[in-house]
Design a protein around this motif. Structure first.
Motif, mmCIF file in Angstrom:
data_model
loop_
_atom_site.group_PDB
_atom_site.id
_atom_site.type_symbol
_atom_site.label_atom_id
_atom_site.label_comp_id
_atom_site.label_asym_id
_atom_site.label_seq_id
_atom_site.Cartn_x
_atom_site.Cartn_y
_atom_site.Cartn_z
ATOM 1 N N ARG A 5 0.845 -1.194 0.000
ATOM 2 C CA ARG A 5 0.000 0.000 0.000
ATOM 3 C C ARG A 5 0.880 1.245 0.000
ATOM 4 O O ARG A 5 1.784 1.373 0.812
ATOM 5 N N PRO A 6 0.601 2.205 -0.909
ATOM 6 C CA PRO A 6 1.350 3.470 -0.869
ATOM 7 C C PRO A 6 1.125 4.173 0.474
ATOM 8 O O PRO A 6 0.067 4.027 1.076
ATOM 9 N N ASP A 7 2.128 4.903 0.906
ATOM 10 C CA ASP A 7 2.038 5.597 2.200
ATOM 11 C C ASP A 7 1.253 6.895 2.017
ATOM 12 O O ASP A 7 1.830 7.950 1.748
ATOM 13 N N ARG A 8 -0.056 6.796 2.136
ATOM 14 C CA ARG A 8 -0.928 7.958 1.932
ATOM 15 C C ARG A 8 -1.848 8.130 3.137
ATOM 16 O O ARG A 8 -2.299 7.163 3.721
ATOM 17 N N ASP A 9 -2.149 9.389 3.454
ATOM 18 C CA ASP A 9 -3.009 9.673 4.604
ATOM 19 C C ASP A 9 -4.490 9.712 4.254
ATOM 20 O O ASP A 9 -5.328 9.756 5.147
ATOM 21 N N ALA A 10 -4.818 9.745 2.960
ATOM 22 C CA ALA A 10 -6.225 9.813 2.540
ATOM 23 C C ALA A 10 -6.486 8.712 1.523
ATOM 24 O O ALA A 10 -5.703 8.518 0.589
ATOM 25 N N GLU A 11 -7.600 7.986 1.731
ATOM 26 C CA GLU A 11 -7.876 6.839 0.861
ATOM 27 C C GLU A 11 -9.378 6.666 0.688
ATOM 28 O O GLU A 11 -10.164 6.919 1.595
ATOM 29 N N VAL A 12 -9.756 6.241 -0.526
ATOM 30 C CA VAL A 12 -11.108 5.764 -0.783
ATOM 31 C C VAL A 12 -10.967 4.324 -1.257
ATOM 32 O O VAL A 12 -10.117 4.033 -2.108
ATOM 33 N N VAL A 13 -11.746 3.401 -0.679
ATOM 34 C CA VAL A 13 -11.647 1.992 -1.085
ATOM 35 C C VAL A 13 -12.922 1.520 -1.752
ATOM 36 O O VAL A 13 -14.024 1.958 -1.409
ATOM 37 N N LEU A 14 -12.754 0.603 -2.691
ATOM 38 C CA LEU A 14 -13.872 -0.117 -3.297
ATOM 39 C C LEU A 14 -13.832 -1.545 -2.756
ATOM 40 O O LEU A 14 -12.795 -2.209 -2.829
ATOM 41 N N VAL A 15 -14.944 -1.990 -2.201
ATOM 42 C CA VAL A 15 -15.036 -3.361 -1.676
ATOM 43 C C VAL A 15 -16.290 -4.018 -2.249
ATOM 44 O O VAL A 15 -17.222 -3.335 -2.680
ATOM 45 N N GLY A 16 -16.320 -5.346 -2.208
ATOM 46 C CA GLY A 16 -17.517 -6.037 -2.681
ATOM 47 C C GLY A 16 -17.212 -7.442 -3.160
ATOM 48 O O GLY A 16 -16.048 -7.862 -3.200
ATOM 49 N N PRO A 62 -9.616 -6.817 -3.419
ATOM 50 C CA PRO A 62 -10.052 -8.047 -4.084
ATOM 51 C C PRO A 62 -11.496 -8.406 -3.716
ATOM 52 O O PRO A 62 -11.943 -8.143 -2.599
ATOM 53 N N GLY A 63 -12.176 -9.030 -4.665
ATOM 54 C CA GLY A 63 -13.551 -9.458 -4.413
ATOM 55 C C GLY A 63 -13.590 -10.688 -3.532
ATOM 56 O O GLY A 63 -12.665 -11.493 -3.520
ATOM 57 N N PHE A 64 -14.693 -10.823 -2.800
ATOM 58 C CA PHE A 64 -14.871 -12.018 -1.971
ATOM 59 C C PHE A 64 -16.059 -12.808 -2.508
ATOM 60 O O PHE A 64 -16.794 -12.343 -3.364
ATOM 61 N N GLY A 65 -16.241 -14.010 -1.944
ATOM 62 C CA GLY A 65 -17.347 -14.849 -2.409
ATOM 63 C C GLY A 65 -16.863 -15.826 -3.453
ATOM 64 O O GLY A 65 -15.676 -16.133 -3.550
#
Length: 205
Positions: A5-16, A62-65
């Motif tokens: 993971r890049p060393d960043r203080d702000a992040e938006v994640v996509l999960v599903g 990564p996707g789960f299921g």
């Protein structure tokens, strides 16, 4: 465990879940080609798209299921790693986008509901909210849904949100990523960014 993971203080994640269109959505948001595939489970490690000058990273987890040709132990490990990633980086997460397939999500949730089980999508939604991570459910593939309002009301019901769905436009965003119709999502994400005084990141959404 996920690495790199890049060393960043702000992040938006996509999960599903696998195959709901997270990578297609990522490509739509960034204009950057992300590996996508018809087979579930193409993404096994997080895809990070970061802007060094902005101290901001957008991550497709990564996707789960179900995943074609992937045994259950690996699937369970990915689930665990997704949860751990979210937990470890909760302080940096400005918004989490939980992507679901508008056509099949109700059936999937109902199939996995029971006295002793909570469907993973629902569990993850509440887990993110418990961590105080603003969460938007991106209901993808809406071009394939006929009974749009009814389907979105049913989804709110499953997630424990009082209907009608229209009162949750910062939380429920009907989109069709493949056709570039993602404005309800970008509007919702911007609302949460604005609440956290991060209007500087609007240009990414």
């Amino acid at each position: 465990m996920f690495e790199g993971r890049p060393d960043r203080d702000a992040e938006v994640v996509l999960v599903g879940r696998s195959n709901v269109g997270k990578s297609t959505l990522m490509r739509e948001l960034t204009g950057h080609a992300v590996e996508t595939g018809g087979k579930p489970g193409v993404t096994r490690q997080p895809n990070h798209y970061d802007w060094v000058a902005e101290d901001f990273v957008l991550t497709d987890l990564p996707g789960f299921g179900f995943m074609s040709g992937v045994d259950e132990a690996v699937r369970e490990q990915i689930k665990t790693d997704v949860v751990r990633y979210v937990e470890d980086h909760a302080d940096e997460l400005l918004v989490a986008v939980l992507v679901v397939d508008g056509k099949s999500v109700i059936d999937i949730i109902d199939r996995h509901s029971g006295p002793d089980s909570i469907p993973y999508d629902v569990e993850l939604f509440h887990f993110l909210r418990e961590l105080d991570v603003p969460t938007v459910v991106a209901v993808n593939k809406m071009d394939k849904v006929d009974d749009r309002d009814e389907r979105l009301d049913d989804l709110c019901d499953r997630f424990g949100l009082p209907t009608p769905w229209q009162q949750w436009q910062d939380t429920v965003a009907p989109i069709t990523a493949k056709q570039g119709r993602i404005e309800p999502l970008t509007d919702a994400v911007r609302t949460h960014l604005h609440d956290q005084k991060r209007d500087d990141l609007f240009k990414f959404f």
